[in-house]
Design a protein around this motif. Sequence first.
Motif, PDB file in Angstrom:
ATOM      1  N   VAL A 180     -37.016 -24.465  -9.024  1.00 39.52           N
ATOM      2  CA  VAL A 180     -36.347 -25.267 -10.050  1.00 39.52           C
ATOM      3  C   VAL A 180     -35.506 -26.368  -9.420  1.00 39.52           C
ATOM      4  O   VAL A 180     -35.497 -27.513  -9.892  1.00 39.52           O
ATOM      5  N   LYS A 181     -34.800 -26.056  -8.344  1.00 37.40           N
ATOM      6  CA  LYS A 181     -33.992 -27.070  -7.658  1.00 37.40           C
ATOM      7  C   LYS A 181     -34.875 -28.187  -7.108  1.00 37.40           C
ATOM      8  O   LYS A 181     -34.514 -29.375  -7.166  1.00 37.40           O
ATOM      9  N   THR A 182     -36.031 -27.814  -6.577  1.00 35.69           N
ATOM     10  CA  THR A 182     -36.966 -28.817  -6.059  1.00 35.69           C
ATOM     11  C   THR A 182     -37.468 -29.716  -7.181  1.00 35.69           C
ATOM     12  O   THR A 182     -37.543 -30.945  -7.034  1.00 35.69           O
ATOM     13  N   MET A 183     -37.820 -29.108  -8.322  1.00 33.74           N
ATOM     14  CA  MET A 183     -38.300 -29.893  -9.457  1.00 33.74           C
ATOM     15  C   MET A 183     -37.205 -30.805 -10.003  1.00 33.74           C
ATOM     16  O   MET A 183     -37.482 -31.934 -10.431  1.00 33.74           O
ATOM     17  N   LYS A 184     -35.973 -30.345  -9.979  1.00 31.86           N
ATOM     18  CA  LYS A 184     -34.851 -31.201 -10.395  1.00 31.86           C
ATOM     19  C   LYS A 184     -34.735 -32.419  -9.498  1.00 31.86           C
ATOM     20  O   LYS A 184     -34.570 -33.547  -9.970  1.00 31.86           O
ATOM     21  N   ALA A 185     -34.837 -32.183  -8.197  1.00 33.87           N
ATOM     22  CA  ALA A 185     -34.720 -33.285  -7.241  1.00 33.87           C
ATOM     23  C   ALA A 185     -35.862 -34.294  -7.423  1.00 33.87           C
ATOM     24  O   ALA A 185     -35.637 -35.508  -7.407  1.00 33.87           O
ATOM     25  N   LEU A 186     -37.076 -33.778  -7.617  1.00 30.83           N
ATOM     26  CA  LEU A 186     -38.228 -34.663  -7.810  1.00 30.83           C
ATOM     27  C   LEU A 186     -38.093 -35.479  -9.097  1.00 30.83           C
ATOM     28  O   LEU A 186     -38.423 -36.671  -9.129  1.00 30.83           O
ATOM     29  N   ALA A 187     -37.611 -34.835 -10.154  1.00 33.26           N
ATOM     30  CA  ALA A 187     -37.428 -35.537 -11.421  1.00 33.26           C
ATOM     31  C   ALA A 187     -36.384 -36.644 -11.286  1.00 33.26           C
ATOM     32  O   ALA A 187     -36.571 -37.761 -11.785  1.00 33.26           O
ATOM     33  N   ALA A 188     -35.286 -36.346 -10.592  1.00 31.81           N
ATOM     34  CA  ALA A 188     -34.226 -37.347 -10.396  1.00 31.81           C
ATOM     35  C   ALA A 188     -34.731 -38.535  -9.585  1.00 31.81           C
ATOM     36  O   ALA A 188     -34.439 -39.693  -9.908  1.00 31.81           O
ATOM     37  N   VAL A 189     -35.498 -38.258  -8.540  1.00 35.68           N
ATOM     38  CA  VAL A 189     -36.061 -39.331  -7.711  1.00 35.68           C
ATOM     39  C   VAL A 189     -37.044 -40.173  -8.513  1.00 35.68           C
ATOM     40  O   VAL A 189     -37.048 -41.408  -8.432  1.00 35.68           O
ATOM     41  N   SER A 190     -37.883 -39.516  -9.324  1.00 32.71           N
ATOM     42  CA  SER A 190     -38.871 -40.231 -10.135  1.00 32.71           C
ATOM     43  C   SER A 190     -38.202 -41.131 -11.161  1.00 32.71           C
ATOM     44  O   SER A 190     -38.641 -42.266 -11.386  1.00 32.71           O
ATOM     45  N   ILE A 191     -37.128 -40.644 -11.765  1.00 32.38           N
ATOM     46  CA  ILE A 191     -36.396 -41.460 -12.740  1.00 32.38           C
ATOM     47  C   ILE A 191     -35.918 -42.748 -12.084  1.00 32.38           C
ATOM     48  O   ILE A 191     -36.061 -43.846 -12.638  1.00 32.38           O
ATOM     49  N   ARG A 192     -35.363 -42.610 -10.889  1.00 30.76           N
ATOM     50  CA  ARG A 192     -34.843 -43.780 -10.183  1.00 30.76           C
ATOM     51  C   ARG A 192     -35.955 -44.773  -9.850  1.00 30.76           C
ATOM     52  O   ARG A 192     -35.782 -45.988 -10.003  1.00 30.76           O
ATOM     53  N   GLN A 193     -37.112 -44.274  -9.452  1.00 28.73           N
ATOM     54  CA  GLN A 193     -38.230 -45.153  -9.108  1.00 28.73           C
ATOM     55  C   GLN A 193     -38.717 -45.940 -10.324  1.00 28.73           C
ATOM     56  O   GLN A 193     -38.924 -47.156 -10.247  1.00 28.73           O
ATOM     57  N   TYR A 194     -38.881 -45.235 -11.439  1.00 28.42           N
ATOM     58  CA  TYR A 194     -39.371 -45.920 -12.639  1.00 28.42           C
ATOM     59  C   TYR A 194     -38.323 -46.872 -13.209  1.00 28.42           C
ATOM     60  O   TYR A 194     -38.675 -47.929 -13.763  1.00 28.42           O
TER      61      TYR A 194
END
Length: 298
Positions: A21-35
């Motif tokens: 879950v922590k990994t998925m949170k980090a990936l989601a946060a990074v993806s938001i920033r990219q988009y």
Amino acid sequence: MPNLETFKRKIDTAADLQSVVKTMKALAAVSIRQYQKAVISLESYDKTLEMGLQILLKVAPEVLLGNGNLVTQKQQLAVVVFGSDQGMCGQFNEKIANYTLETLEKQGIMISNCTLLTIGLRLSDRLENLGYPSERMLTVPSSIEGITTTIQETVLILEQWRQERHINQILVFNNDFISGSNYYPRDLQIFPLNINRLNALKQQPWPSHCLPTFTMSPESLASALFKQHFFVSLYRASAESLASENASRLALMQVAEKNIKDRLLELQKEFQHHRQSDITEEMLDIISGFEALNKSTK
């Protein structure tokens, strides 16, 4: 009654899930920033297009404000809705699907006059279950690089519909990212150009004393500006939708992380309680054995 080994396995499983879950949170946060960076990068270009429209409106307003830019009484609509292909994003598809149908119903748009293009298999299934089957469905891009390919295909489909089905209005629906894990559904008319926006641009003063000129015909310039506006509007909608999808996933992972943390604390308390009980039982067995041994030696 569960033994200590059972509790250990449950605690290890919960800890592993917490890590995922922590990994998925980090990936989601990074993806938001990219988009979001992709959306921000469009702002300057969009401003340039707006200035081009403003120049054309001041020099040859009839090209953009003529009858060809108005929606006729008999509407033939194309509707583009951006959704998700992946799970673990909460009510993302449900929100945009319900908003789309509510908006169309408020405008009195009949399904017989509406041609639907959906971006996302899950959203397409959702709309079909609600009585709005998609004419075409495209997969959701999985990266920034994939947005361009998807939007190019979308533009070709819409252009084909305009010619073959005499589409005179195109609406786009997508979830729009706000901040953090917040987003809301929105709609945008990308064809024809919004008449109120054009009138506002026409009245807006030019920032300098000298109005730029152009060498091509007003019709050619209007066509070129519209094509760019069309592409940029769809690209922005796709990027905002992808950012919103990850925002929804981030919110879901935050709730999951809290629940797992609470469950871990509960399991650890139960583990300590059973461990203490086992120790107490072992101590009582030792004491009972010692007392029995003393009695036997007397």
